[in-house]
Write an enzyme that holds these catalytic residues in place. Sequence first.
Site, mmCIF file in Angstrom:
data_model
loop_
_atom_site.group_PDB
_atom_site.id
_atom_site.type_symbol
_atom_site.label_atom_id
_atom_site.label_comp_id
_atom_site.label_asym_id
_atom_site.label_seq_id
_atom_site.Cartn_x
_atom_site.Cartn_y
_atom_site.Cartn_z
ATOM 1 N N LYS A 116 -10.516 -6.625 10.687
ATOM 2 C CA LYS A 116 -10.217 -5.406 11.433
ATOM 3 C C LYS A 116 -10.623 -5.515 12.893
ATOM 4 O O LYS A 116 -9.968 -4.962 13.771
ATOM 5 C CB LYS A 116 -10.893 -4.192 10.780
ATOM 6 C CG LYS A 116 -10.222 -3.794 9.481
ATOM 7 C CD LYS A 116 -10.587 -2.398 9.053
ATOM 8 C CE LYS A 116 -9.823 -2.021 7.779
ATOM 9 N NZ LYS A 116 -10.308 -0.828 7.138
ATOM 10 N N LYS A 220 -1.506 -8.355 2.008
ATOM 11 C CA LYS A 220 -1.797 -7.165 1.199
ATOM 12 C C LYS A 220 -0.949 -5.976 1.644
ATOM 13 O O LYS A 220 -0.708 -5.815 2.843
ATOM 14 C CB LYS A 220 -3.288 -6.848 1.409
ATOM 15 C CG LYS A 220 -3.895 -5.912 0.435
ATOM 16 C CD LYS A 220 -5.363 -5.693 0.769
ATOM 17 C CE LYS A 220 -5.542 -4.961 2.090
ATOM 18 N NZ LYS A 220 -6.909 -4.559 2.389
ATOM 19 N N LYS A 223 -1.829 0.310 4.789
ATOM 20 C CA LYS A 223 -1.385 1.439 5.611
ATOM 21 C C LYS A 223 -1.131 1.004 7.043
ATOM 22 O O LYS A 223 -0.393 1.648 7.765
ATOM 23 C CB LYS A 223 -2.491 2.502 5.647
ATOM 24 C CG LYS A 223 -2.757 3.175 4.335
ATOM 25 C CD LYS A 223 -4.011 4.048 4.429
ATOM 26 C CE LYS A 223 -4.466 4.498 3.056
ATOM 27 N NZ LYS A 223 -5.829 5.003 3.015
HETATM 28 P P1 TYM Z 1 -9.066 2.196 1.192
HETATM 29 O O1 TYM Z 1 -8.921 3.596 1.659
HETATM 30 O O2 TYM Z 1 -8.642 1.080 2.105
HETATM 31 O O3 TYM Z 1 -8.308 1.995 -0.177
HETATM 32 C C1 TYM Z 1 -8.519 2.876 -1.268
HETATM 33 C C2 TYM Z 1 -8.446 2.127 -2.578
HETATM 34 O O4 TYM Z 1 -7.174 1.477 -2.704
HETATM 35 C C3 TYM Z 1 -7.377 0.103 -3.002
HETATM 36 N N1 TYM Z 1 -6.306 -0.669 -2.361
HETATM 37 C C4 TYM Z 1 -5.510 -1.531 -3.018
HETATM 38 N N2 TYM Z 1 -5.465 -1.897 -4.305
HETATM 39 C C5 TYM Z 1 -4.521 -2.792 -4.668
HETATM 40 N N3 TYM Z 1 -3.614 -3.317 -3.773
HETATM 41 C C6 TYM Z 1 -3.640 -2.980 -2.472
HETATM 42 N N4 TYM Z 1 -2.744 -3.488 -1.618
HETATM 43 C C7 TYM Z 1 -4.613 -2.033 -2.036
HETATM 44 N N5 TYM Z 1 -4.901 -1.470 -0.832
HETATM 45 C C8 TYM Z 1 -5.940 -0.646 -1.057
HETATM 46 C C9 TYM Z 1 -8.728 -0.233 -2.397
HETATM 47 O O5 TYM Z 1 -9.284 -1.390 -2.989
HETATM 48 C C10 TYM Z 1 -9.506 1.011 -2.696
HETATM 49 O O6 TYM Z 1 -10.004 0.995 -4.019
HETATM 50 N N6 TYM Z 1 -13.956 1.284 1.769
HETATM 51 C C11 TYM Z 1 -12.962 1.875 0.914
HETATM 52 C C12 TYM Z 1 -13.197 3.353 0.633
HETATM 53 C C13 TYM Z 1 -14.580 3.702 0.188
HETATM 54 C C14 TYM Z 1 -15.101 3.541 -1.123
HETATM 55 C C15 TYM Z 1 -16.437 4.042 -1.049
HETATM 56 C C16 TYM Z 1 -14.577 3.068 -2.317
HETATM 57 C C17 TYM Z 1 -15.554 4.226 0.960
HETATM 58 N N7 TYM Z 1 -16.685 4.434 0.220
HETATM 59 C C18 TYM Z 1 -17.263 4.023 -2.161
HETATM 60 C C19 TYM Z 1 -15.411 3.054 -3.438
HETATM 61 C C20 TYM Z 1 -16.737 3.530 -3.358
HETATM 62 C C21 TYM Z 1 -11.600 1.772 1.576
HETATM 63 O O7 TYM Z 1 -11.485 1.644 2.768
HETATM 64 O O8 TYM Z 1 -10.566 1.928 0.708
#
Ligand code: TYM
Length: 359
Positions: A116, A220, A223
């Site tokens: 990032k 991947k 967004k």
């Molecule tokens: P975020 O918002 O990027 O994504 C949310 C969830 O979606 C999953 N994900 C995917 N799974 C499969 N294929 C993909 N292409 C894909 N893109 C995203 C992510 O693995 C995630 O589960 N840091 C985290 C959010 C967070 C969090 C937490 C999660 C903050 N605090 C505590 C669990 C526990 C994030 O940015 O996810």
Amino acid sequence: MTAFQPRVFSGVQPTGNLHLGNYLGAVSRWVPLQDQMPTIFCVVDSHAITAGFPDPVELSEATREVTAAYMAAGIDPTKSIIFNQSQVREHAELAWIFNCVARMGWLSRMTQFKEKAGKNKENASVGLFAYPNLMAADILAYRATHVPVGDDQKQHLELTRDIAAKFNNDFGERIKELGIGVPNPTPSPELPEQLYFPLTEPMIAGPATRIMSLRDGTKKMSKSDPSDLSRINLTDDSDTIAKKIRKAKTDPDALPSAVEGLADRPEADNLVGIYAALGGLSKEDVLKDFGGQQFSAFKPALSELAVAKLSPMTDEMRRLMDDKVQIDSVLKDGAEKASAIAEPVLKDVRRIIGFLDVR
Ligand code: TYM
């Protein structure tokens, strides 16, 4: 594992639309857990400002939209706690303490920060660097034991375990002295007799832990990809879903009849994985039906399944978004319930550390 009360915590950032990767890798897998143990699902808005502050109105709207998506996907506010992170102050407080537990070296190794921040590390926010500490705080403010996420969060969850282990160790004697925490059945030089934080289990499983871009099977689905054709958004209508699948990149060969045949065919592997996850099947099952067939036959079947699964959810999301008062009231109720769990945890943590409590 020790006798911590089982509890699930997970979250999604309210940045842009939720896409199929978020749904299949995370949210859809949360739904059955609601009947197995206490569950907390957070809209992590404090994380959404680490890569630059979004437009304030859009941030509030995206927070409601993610909440609506949770509910439309089957997260039931009478079973689960649903709230937005910024409403529960304990996340930020515990994150500060974890800033002083985690080591610079640990965070410097986080691949997501490297990706990032890119070449311009000097100009990345301190928040982007410290982000995994906030994620650890999200989880450990509830002493959550299980975290269902996609594969890209694996390294962050390993860091969460490292932070929990270091805190338990550094304060092992103190935790025992205060008589709080949970006995460790297998004490070792790495982990003392009494633990305050659990070593959280990552739950990363199924055919869709890493959904790839529809335009490039080695990237991947995300967004932030500039091409909207690379992802299926949960707000896409049926025609758009069908168009994106029709235009998805593939190779010229027919589908193989066994999973081994998907090696080195990232686009084919991805579409088969999506079909499997949407249909509640394994990749083997999908290839039993479609092995030997061309993409010209497989893609329409995939479109049909995707539309059948996603359209009712999109409709429900729209319906929920029309009633913002209801969404806000779900979030308010959730924030109150979440605070009731996190407040006593932070009280303990302050005592463990020795912050003088005069109030
Ligand atoms: P975020 O918002 O990027 O994504 C949310 C969830 O979606 C999953 N994900 C995917 N799974 C499969 N294929 C993909 N292409 C894909 N893109 C995203 C992510 O693995 C995630 O589960 N840091 C985290 C959010 C967070 C969090 C937490 C999660 C903050 N605090 C505590 C669990 C526990 C994030 O940015 O996810």
